[in-house]
Design a protein around this motif. Sequence first.
Motif: not given
Length: 274
Positions: A219-244
Amino acid sequence: MKKWIYFSLLIFVVGILGACSNSENASSEDKKKLVIGATAGPYSDMVTKAVKPLMEEKGYTIEVKEFSDYIQPNISLSEGDLDANLFQHKIYMETFAEEHNIELSEVKIVPTAPMGIYSNKFESIEDIKEGTPIAIPNDPTNAARAFQILEDAKLITLKPDTDPLTVSEKDIQENKLNLKFEPLEAAQLPRAVESVDLSAVPGNYALAAEMDLLDALQLEDMPDDYRNRVVVNTEDVDATFAKDLKEVVESAEFEKTIDEEFKGFGKPKWMTEE
């Protein structure tokens, strides 16, 4: 007459301001009702099983929207039909955002199904014979991952100072067993296990084909750049729901669900270093 005109204008302005205020309040209230997009399969399951219950404990109503492609989740996010999505790694996110002139930001990296080397012929890496053919992804990003796994398995040696994100066959310094590389579309790689001695299968395609990640020879020792992430619009990155959302992914309850329901998924550094 002038007084009437002035009075009419005043009513109009007050009405506009009231409408704006109501719109802002509605928008704020709507953020307790989130739509999170994910590709069908393990990542929609991750949202449903690991994210949704914990967000609901915080008072949110969560709708999970599934997608069958990698284009619409970001388009829908940028157009406001989604509040967040989960399906992509950093390189894809940044490339897509640049090509479509949108602004996307990650909230948190999540455990991700790794690529693996699979075989119906060999039971271990040590069993692999001289001149064995191996099916690898034909796109540069996933091919680079395959070559990294083969180096980790000590089947090939890459040239010093090779960028792990851009590795190609020309960067191989030593091919110890003279492996024969057969590039294929990534979606075909699970089926290739039946016809090719070895196949490097990305995790999402392995799971879609109901393969057991733990059956991989390596199995791959995957670099974090290849791992999936939760993504939002940049304008929402500091919104309460994004922080939650970030807080939920960082929680012990989230990790417990991953350990129980998503066996074989590789954890990001922030999880393993704590």
